[in-house]
Design an enzyme around this catalytic site. Structure first.
Site, PDB file in Angstrom:
ATOM      1  N   HIS A  59       0.823  -1.207   0.000  1.00  0.00           N
ATOM      2  CA  HIS A  59       0.000   0.000   0.000  1.00  0.00           C
ATOM      3  C   HIS A  59       0.860   1.261   0.000  1.00  0.00           C
ATOM      4  O   HIS A  59       1.871   1.326   0.703  1.00  0.00           O
ATOM      5  CB  HIS A  59      -0.904   0.030   1.235  1.00  0.00           C
ATOM      6  CG  HIS A  59      -2.008  -0.979   1.195  1.00  0.00           C
ATOM      7  ND1 HIS A  59      -3.186  -0.771   0.507  1.00  0.00           N
ATOM      8  CD2 HIS A  59      -2.104  -2.213   1.739  1.00  0.00           C
ATOM      9  CE1 HIS A  59      -3.960  -1.829   0.641  1.00  0.00           C
ATOM     10  NE2 HIS A  59      -3.329  -2.717   1.383  1.00  0.00           N
ATOM     11  N   PRO A  60       0.444   2.263  -0.761  1.00  0.00           N
ATOM     12  CA  PRO A  60       1.108   3.566  -0.648  1.00  0.00           C
ATOM     13  C   PRO A  60       0.688   4.230   0.643  1.00  0.00           C
ATOM     14  O   PRO A  60      -0.370   3.907   1.200  1.00  0.00           O
ATOM     15  CB  PRO A  60       0.569   4.335  -1.854  1.00  0.00           C
ATOM     16  CG  PRO A  60      -0.800   3.758  -2.068  1.00  0.00           C
ATOM     17  CD  PRO A  60      -0.679   2.292  -1.712  1.00  0.00           C
ATOM     18  N   GLU A  82      -9.421   4.979  -3.936  1.00  0.00           N
ATOM     19  CA  GLU A  82      -9.764   4.901  -2.511  1.00  0.00           C
ATOM     20  C   GLU A  82      -9.296   6.134  -1.746  1.00  0.00           C
ATOM     21  O   GLU A  82      -9.872   6.479  -0.713  1.00  0.00           O
ATOM     22  CB  GLU A  82      -9.159   3.623  -1.921  1.00  0.00           C
ATOM     23  CG  GLU A  82      -9.852   2.349  -2.404  1.00  0.00           C
ATOM     24  CD  GLU A  82      -8.950   1.123  -2.381  1.00  0.00           C
ATOM     25  OE1 GLU A  82      -9.382   0.071  -2.879  1.00  0.00           O
ATOM     26  OE2 GLU A  82      -7.804   1.228  -1.878  1.00  0.00           O
ATOM     27  N   PHE A 113       1.137   3.393   7.676  1.00  0.00           N
ATOM     28  CA  PHE A 113      -0.159   3.554   8.342  1.00  0.00           C
ATOM     29  C   PHE A 113      -1.242   3.069   7.399  1.00  0.00           C
ATOM     30  O   PHE A 113      -1.386   3.561   6.274  1.00  0.00           O
ATOM     31  CB  PHE A 113      -0.394   5.025   8.703  1.00  0.00           C
ATOM     32  CG  PHE A 113      -1.781   5.294   9.236  1.00  0.00           C
ATOM     33  CD1 PHE A 113      -2.187   4.790  10.461  1.00  0.00           C
ATOM     34  CD2 PHE A 113      -2.680   6.055   8.498  1.00  0.00           C
ATOM     35  CE1 PHE A 113      -3.466   5.033  10.957  1.00  0.00           C
ATOM     36  CE2 PHE A 113      -3.955   6.311   8.984  1.00  0.00           C
ATOM     37  CZ  PHE A 113      -4.348   5.802  10.217  1.00  0.00           C
ATOM     38  N   ILE A 115      -5.243   2.265   6.602  1.00  0.00           N
ATOM     39  CA  ILE A 115      -6.621   2.572   6.944  1.00  0.00           C
ATOM     40  C   ILE A 115      -7.460   2.437   5.682  1.00  0.00           C
ATOM     41  O   ILE A 115      -6.987   2.730   4.583  1.00  0.00           O
ATOM     42  CB  ILE A 115      -6.746   4.006   7.526  1.00  0.00           C
ATOM     43  CG1 ILE A 115      -8.177   4.276   8.003  1.00  0.00           C
ATOM     44  CG2 ILE A 115      -6.318   5.060   6.520  1.00  0.00           C
ATOM     45  CD1 ILE A 115      -8.321   5.590   8.766  1.00  0.00           C
ATOM     46  N   ALA A 117      -9.370   3.998   3.484  1.00  0.00           N
ATOM     47  CA  ALA A 117      -9.512   5.445   3.309  1.00  0.00           C
ATOM     48  C   ALA A 117     -10.703   5.840   2.451  1.00  0.00           C
ATOM     49  O   ALA A 117     -10.979   7.029   2.310  1.00  0.00           O
ATOM     50  CB  ALA A 117      -8.236   6.007   2.686  1.00  0.00           C
TER      51      ALA A 117
END
Length: 321
Positions: A59-60, A82, A113, A115, A117
């Site tokens: 993930h970025p 997203e 991190f 989440i 989003a």
């Protein structure tokens, strides 16, 4: 109608190669619900710590859709969609603050991190990042895994939409939050108040903090209080009234097997998980560890993960997810 996908399709949903291989092996699926149920079981019960970290790394970081070890053009496009709300609501100052907090988070926990989003503004993302930053690493690691599962479910919905099958709205789909699949043409997906479990409602794992590794080979036992008193009296926790529910031995990842049946609703009451730490650590201070906790009527449909963080001369626990 059975819907078949290739391993690369599932790798775009979750960057763990183990996850993609395992779920592709049991495809095709007759429904979206069946795919989600399989995905949850594989992610929480078959993918190990390294697999979780591999998925996180794909993930970025929030605010930078070009970073991260993204597995395909599809996952890169989905990441951008997203994050579209967050990027649209960002200012130069909030982006800078987000960048600084992302750096602090990665330095503390060792991974990006994570989440779900979709639909979240930059202020919302920042607030959640700051809220989670004080967490202990083991708690944050599990929180990130839960967020990964939300993202995986959202992307599975996009896969099915791409096949011309709209995932159910409301009733049967049990994603954690209502989201809209930006950038894919997928319909809005609403959360359900019910869920179909893929694991027992009470689970545990053991982490040997003295070695920095999972606590493997530890005997675990689950009991429920059924005594004449509403609850066991303080100082008499070992009195009669505890009813055996199940037992297991932790595997190489420190996870216990099934301690009880998979049911949608767990009976409310007092429960006790006991660990045979004396056998695991013969020269330690604790011959065994027992954790007593209560499940209330209003919590029947929730999941209770009660891990043990153990060393020969100390232990702690918490309610995980």
């Amino acid at each position: 109608m059975e819907l078949g996908f290739e391993e690369k399709d599932f790798l775009a949903c979750c960057g763990s190669t183990t996850f993609a291989r395992e779920i592709a092996a049991i495809a095709p699926f007759v429904s979206f619900e069946q795919a989600v149920e399989a995905a949850r079981d594989i992610w929480f019960n078959k993918v190990d710590v390294n697999g979780w970290l591999e998925a996180f790394a794909a993930h970025p970081q929030i605010g930078d859709t070009k970073s991260g070890n993204q597995k395909s053009e599809t996952s890169a496009r989905w990441s951008k969609g997203e994050q579209s709300t967050a990027l649209a609501t960002a200012t130069d100052s909030t982006l800078q603050e987000l960048f600084e907090w992302n750096s602090r988070y990665r330095k503390k926990f060792g991974f990006v991190f994570l989440i779900c989003a979709s639909g979240r503004s930059t202020p919302e993302v920042l607030a959640e990042l700051k809220k989670r930053y004080p967490n202990r690493p083991i708690i944050e690691f599990e929180t990130a895994a839960q967020e990964q599962m939300k993202i995986t479910e959202l992307r599975l919905a996009k896969l099915f939409t791409g096949k011309g099958i709209s995932p159910p709205v409301g009733g049967e789909y049990s994603a954690t939050q209502a989201t809209k699949a930006e950038g894919s043409g997928a319909p809005a997906i609403k959360a359900s108040q019910s869920s179909v479990r893929t694991r027992p409602p009470i689970t545990t794992h053991v982490l040997d903090v003295s070695r920095g590794s999972p606590g493997a080979g530890i005997e675990v036992q689950l009991e429920m209080w059924k005594g004449t008193q509403p609850r066991p009296l303080f100082g008499k926790l070992d009195s009669g009234g505890w009813i055996f529910q199940g037992s297991s031995i932790t595997d190489k990842d420190g996870r216990s097997g099934r301690l009880m049946s998979i049911v949608d609703n767990v009976d409310p009451g007092i429960y006790r998980i006991s660990f045979n730490t004396g056998k695991y650590s013969p020269n330690g201070f604790f011959p065994y560890v027992a954790i007593v906790f209560e499940i209330r009527e209003s919590q029947r449909s929730e999941h209770f993960h009660v891990p043990l963080l153990f060393s020969p001369f100390s232990f702690t626990t918490y309610r995980g997810s």
